[in-house]
Design a protein around this motif. Structure first.
Motif, PDB file in Angstrom:
ATOM      1  N   THR A   1     -16.373  28.660  -8.470  1.00  0.00           N
ATOM      2  CA  THR A   1     -15.019  28.034  -8.975  1.00  0.00           C
ATOM      3  C   THR A   1     -15.176  27.012  -9.157  1.00  0.00           C
ATOM      4  O   THR A   1     -14.734  26.153  -9.258  1.00  0.00           O
ATOM      5  N   TYR A   2     -16.484  25.922  -9.265  1.00  0.00           N
ATOM      6  CA  TYR A   2     -17.009  24.478  -8.837  1.00  0.00           C
ATOM      7  C   TYR A   2     -18.052  24.069  -9.684  1.00  0.00           C
ATOM      8  O   TYR A   2     -18.839  25.281 -10.811  1.00  0.00           O
ATOM      9  N   GLY A   3     -18.043  22.787 -10.472  1.00  0.00           N
ATOM     10  CA  GLY A   3     -19.084  22.381 -11.159  1.00  0.00           C
ATOM     11  C   GLY A   3     -19.557  20.965 -11.021  1.00  0.00           C
ATOM     12  O   GLY A   3     -19.234  20.364  -9.750  1.00  0.00           O
ATOM     13  N   ARG A   4     -21.429  21.365 -10.827  1.00  0.00           N
ATOM     14  CA  ARG A   4     -21.896  20.038 -10.656  1.00  0.00           C
ATOM     15  C   ARG A   4     -21.901  18.991 -11.880  1.00  0.00           C
ATOM     16  O   ARG A   4     -21.704  19.057 -13.153  1.00  0.00           O
ATOM     17  N   THR A   5     -21.740  17.547 -11.276  1.00  0.00           N
ATOM     18  CA  THR A   5     -21.558  16.605 -12.391  1.00  0.00           C
ATOM     19  C   THR A   5     -22.852  15.554 -12.167  1.00  0.00           C
ATOM     20  O   THR A   5     -22.778  14.850 -11.012  1.00  0.00           O
TER      21      THR A   5
ATOM     22  N   ALA B   1     -16.119  11.451  -7.860  1.00  0.00           N
ATOM     23  CA  ALA B   1     -15.381  12.406  -6.775  1.00  0.00           C
ATOM     24  C   ALA B   1     -14.504  13.244  -7.704  1.00  0.00           C
ATOM     25  O   ALA B   1     -13.775  11.836  -8.229  1.00  0.00           O
ATOM     26  N   GLY B   2     -14.047  14.525  -7.153  1.00  0.00           N
ATOM     27  CA  GLY B   2     -12.675  14.491  -8.128  1.00  0.00           C
ATOM     28  C   GLY B   2     -11.301  14.194  -6.602  1.00  0.00           C
ATOM     29  O   GLY B   2     -11.770  13.971  -5.428  1.00  0.00           O
ATOM     30  N   PRO B   3     -10.300  13.774  -7.107  1.00  0.00           N
ATOM     31  CA  PRO B   3      -8.750  13.465  -6.477  1.00  0.00           C
ATOM     32  C   PRO B   3      -8.998  14.588  -4.910  1.00  0.00           C
ATOM     33  O   PRO B   3      -8.200  13.861  -3.983  1.00  0.00           O
ATOM     34  N   TYR B   4      -9.575  15.326  -5.453  1.00  0.00           N
ATOM     35  CA  TYR B   4      -9.470  17.314  -4.018  1.00  0.00           C
ATOM     36  C   TYR B   4     -10.216  17.139  -3.065  1.00  0.00           C
ATOM     37  O   TYR B   4     -10.710  17.536  -2.277  1.00  0.00           O
ATOM     38  N   THR B   5     -11.598  17.421  -4.106  1.00  0.00           N
ATOM     39  CA  THR B   5     -13.174  17.980  -3.349  1.00  0.00           C
ATOM     40  C   THR B   5     -13.303  16.472  -2.734  1.00  0.00           C
ATOM     41  O   THR B   5     -13.949  16.962  -1.590  1.00  0.00           O
ATOM     42  N   LYS B   6     -13.117  15.342  -3.399  1.00  0.00           N
ATOM     43  CA  LYS B   6     -13.806  13.620  -2.753  1.00  0.00           C
ATOM     44  C   LYS B   6     -15.272  13.792  -2.093  1.00  0.00           C
ATOM     45  O   LYS B   6     -15.190  13.413  -1.190  1.00  0.00           O
ATOM     46  N   THR B   7     -16.073  14.990  -2.832  1.00  0.00           N
ATOM     47  CA  THR B   7     -17.555  14.698  -3.229  1.00  0.00           C
ATOM     48  C   THR B   7     -18.054  14.459  -4.058  1.00  0.00           C
ATOM     49  O   THR B   7     -17.664  14.739  -5.203  1.00  0.00           O
ATOM     50  N   GLU B   8     -18.873  13.359  -4.539  1.00  0.00           N
ATOM     51  CA  GLU B   8     -19.950  13.204  -5.853  1.00  0.00           C
ATOM     52  C   GLU B   8     -20.228  14.139  -6.061  1.00  0.00           C
ATOM     53  O   GLU B   8     -21.180  14.588  -5.248  1.00  0.00           O
ATOM     54  N   GLY B   9     -20.577  14.567  -7.225  1.00  0.00           N
ATOM     55  CA  GLY B   9     -21.066  15.370  -7.809  1.00  0.00           C
ATOM     56  C   GLY B   9     -20.462  17.005  -7.554  1.00  0.00           C
ATOM     57  O   GLY B   9     -21.049  17.751  -8.215  1.00  0.00           O
ATOM     58  N   ILE B  10     -19.072  16.959  -7.429  1.00  0.00           N
ATOM     59  CA  ILE B  10     -18.676  17.923  -7.048  1.00  0.00           C
ATOM     60  C   ILE B  10     -17.322  18.115  -8.037  1.00  0.00           C
ATOM     61  O   ILE B  10     -16.754  17.574  -7.365  1.00  0.00           O
ATOM     62  N   LEU B  11     -16.712  18.915  -9.131  1.00  0.00           N
ATOM     63  CA  LEU B  11     -15.512  19.073  -9.566  1.00  0.00           C
ATOM     64  C   LEU B  11     -14.662  20.197  -8.901  1.00  0.00           C
ATOM     65  O   LEU B  11     -15.777  21.151  -9.667  1.00  0.00           O
TER      66      LEU B  11
ATOM     67  N   GLY C   1     -15.996   0.037 -19.924  1.00  0.00           N
ATOM     68  CA  GLY C   1     -16.298   0.529 -18.494  1.00  0.00           C
ATOM     69  C   GLY C   1     -15.953   1.903 -17.508  1.00  0.00           C
ATOM     70  O   GLY C   1     -17.559   1.834 -16.519  1.00  0.00           O
ATOM     71  N   GLU C   2     -15.249   2.693 -18.421  1.00  0.00           N
ATOM     72  CA  GLU C   2     -15.783   4.185 -17.640  1.00  0.00           C
ATOM     73  C   GLU C   2     -17.636   5.224 -18.262  1.00  0.00           C
ATOM     74  O   GLU C   2     -17.468   4.971 -18.925  1.00  0.00           O
ATOM     75  N   GLY C   3     -17.966   5.286 -17.366  1.00  0.00           N
ATOM     76  CA  GLY C   3     -19.128   6.176 -17.593  1.00  0.00           C
ATOM     77  C   GLY C   3     -19.213   7.284 -18.208  1.00  0.00           C
ATOM     78  O   GLY C   3     -18.300   7.866 -17.950  1.00  0.00           O
ATOM     79  N   GLY C   4     -20.391   7.661 -18.390  1.00  0.00           N
ATOM     80  CA  GLY C   4     -20.665   9.405 -19.055  1.00  0.00           C
ATOM     81  C   GLY C   4     -20.971   9.931 -17.926  1.00  0.00           C
ATOM     82  O   GLY C   4     -21.122   9.517 -16.936  1.00  0.00           O
ATOM     83  N   LEU C   5     -20.345  11.025 -18.336  1.00  0.00           N
ATOM     84  CA  LEU C   5     -20.550  12.134 -17.190  1.00  0.00           C
ATOM     85  C   LEU C   5     -20.568  13.172 -17.793  1.00  0.00           C
ATOM     86  O   LEU C   5     -20.562  13.540 -19.002  1.00  0.00           O
ATOM     87  N   TRP C   6     -21.220  14.351 -17.305  1.00  0.00           N
ATOM     88  CA  TRP C   6     -22.022  15.532 -17.048  1.00  0.00           C
ATOM     89  C   TRP C   6     -21.629  16.291 -16.345  1.00  0.00           C
ATOM     90  O   TRP C   6     -21.990  16.690 -15.436  1.00  0.00           O
ATOM     91  N   VAL C   7     -21.067  17.426 -16.885  1.00  0.00           N
ATOM     92  CA  VAL C   7     -20.446  18.983 -15.911  1.00  0.00           C
ATOM     93  C   VAL C   7     -20.852  19.798 -16.151  1.00  0.00           C
ATOM     94  O   VAL C   7     -20.455  20.691 -17.325  1.00  0.00           O
ATOM     95  N   SER C   8     -21.255  21.127 -15.636  1.00  0.00           N
ATOM     96  CA  SER C   8     -22.163  22.352 -15.796  1.00  0.00           C
ATOM     97  C   SER C   8     -20.525  22.857 -14.719  1.00  0.00           C
ATOM     98  O   SER C   8     -21.095  22.141 -13.398  1.00  0.00           O
ATOM     99  N   TYR C   9     -20.033  23.903 -15.316  1.00  0.00           N
ATOM    100  CA  TYR C   9     -19.909  24.769 -14.734  1.00  0.00           C
ATOM    101  C   TYR C   9     -18.944  26.172 -15.245  1.00  0.00           C
ATOM    102  O   TYR C   9     -19.580  26.338 -16.301  1.00  0.00           O
ATOM    103  N   GLU C  10     -18.448  27.128 -14.352  1.00  0.00           N
ATOM    104  CA  GLU C  10     -18.911  28.187 -15.547  1.00  0.00           C
ATOM    105  C   GLU C  10     -16.826  28.903 -15.352  1.00  0.00           C
ATOM    106  O   GLU C  10     -15.861  27.628 -15.438  1.00  0.00           O
ATOM    107  N   ASP C  11     -16.511  29.258 -16.261  1.00  0.00           N
ATOM    108  CA  ASP C  11     -15.545  29.241 -17.025  1.00  0.00           C
ATOM    109  C   ASP C  11     -14.679  30.839 -17.209  1.00  0.00           C
ATOM    110  O   ASP C  11     -15.712  31.930 -17.034  1.00  0.00           O
ATOM    111  N   PRO C  12     -13.595  31.208 -17.439  1.00  0.00           N
ATOM    112  CA  PRO C  12     -13.179  32.160 -17.154  1.00  0.00           C
ATOM    113  C   PRO C  12     -14.114  33.312 -18.329  1.00  0.00           C
ATOM    114  O   PRO C  12     -14.515  34.358 -17.992  1.00  0.00           O
TER     115      PRO C  12
END
Length: 169
Positions: A30-34, A57-67, A111-122
């Protein structure tokens, strides 16, 4: 690229090794790797991409690489967001089903860096649950339930990942 690093290959490995299908459980995140994209990343956003470290890091997960799924939804471009606002991600669905769902934002001069996230959707979760059923697997495991959209912020439905798996099993 890596023909054996996918769900089908992993399940078939265990079945060929003699594991009873009823004992094999398919994990669904239920999370994505970034990953942070660097300036050498292609404009298309299609893998393989150049990444230099774990994503923000996300505002809730607070872990780099995971949203969490809701953190990803909040970053996706949608009609309700104003155009041009960052840090929105462009969602890519993969009709070939080789890469799954992912979203990206290319690096630029703002100044906003690039981001790639792999995740599951419904949709992909439903496909995986249907796959588990077709292989007569023991079921699916939702990893980590607390990162599903329990407030219904993404689609208005609470627990969309869990629901998608449940209704396809």
């Amino acid at each position: 690229m890596y023909p054996h690093m996918n769900v089908d290959s992993s399940v078939n490995y265990w079945l060929a090794a003699g594991a009873p299908s009823s004992k094999v459980v398919l994990g669904i995140a239920t999370y994505g790797r970034t990953w942070k994209l660097d300036s050498d990343s292609e404009i298309s956003g299609v893998p393989p991409l150049h990444a230099n470290e774990a994503g923000e890091a996300g505002p809730y997960t607070k872990t780099e690489g995971i949203l969490s799924y809701p953190e990803i939804c909040a970053k996706l471009i949608n009609p309700n967001h104003q155009k041009g606002m960052r840090p929105h991600l462009r969602k890519v669905t993969d009709p070939s089903k080789r890469f799954g769902t992912y979203a990206f934002r290319l690096p630029d001069d703002s100044g906003e860096g690039g981001l790639w996230v792999s995740y599951e959707d419904p949709d992909t979760v439903g496909q995986k649950a249907q796959y588990a059923k077709s292989k007569a697997l023991g079921g699916v495991s939702i990893v980590d339930l607390s990162m599903d959209d329990f407030r219904g912020l993404c689609t208005g439905d609470k627990y969309p990942i869990l629901r998608a798996a449940k209704y396809r099993l």
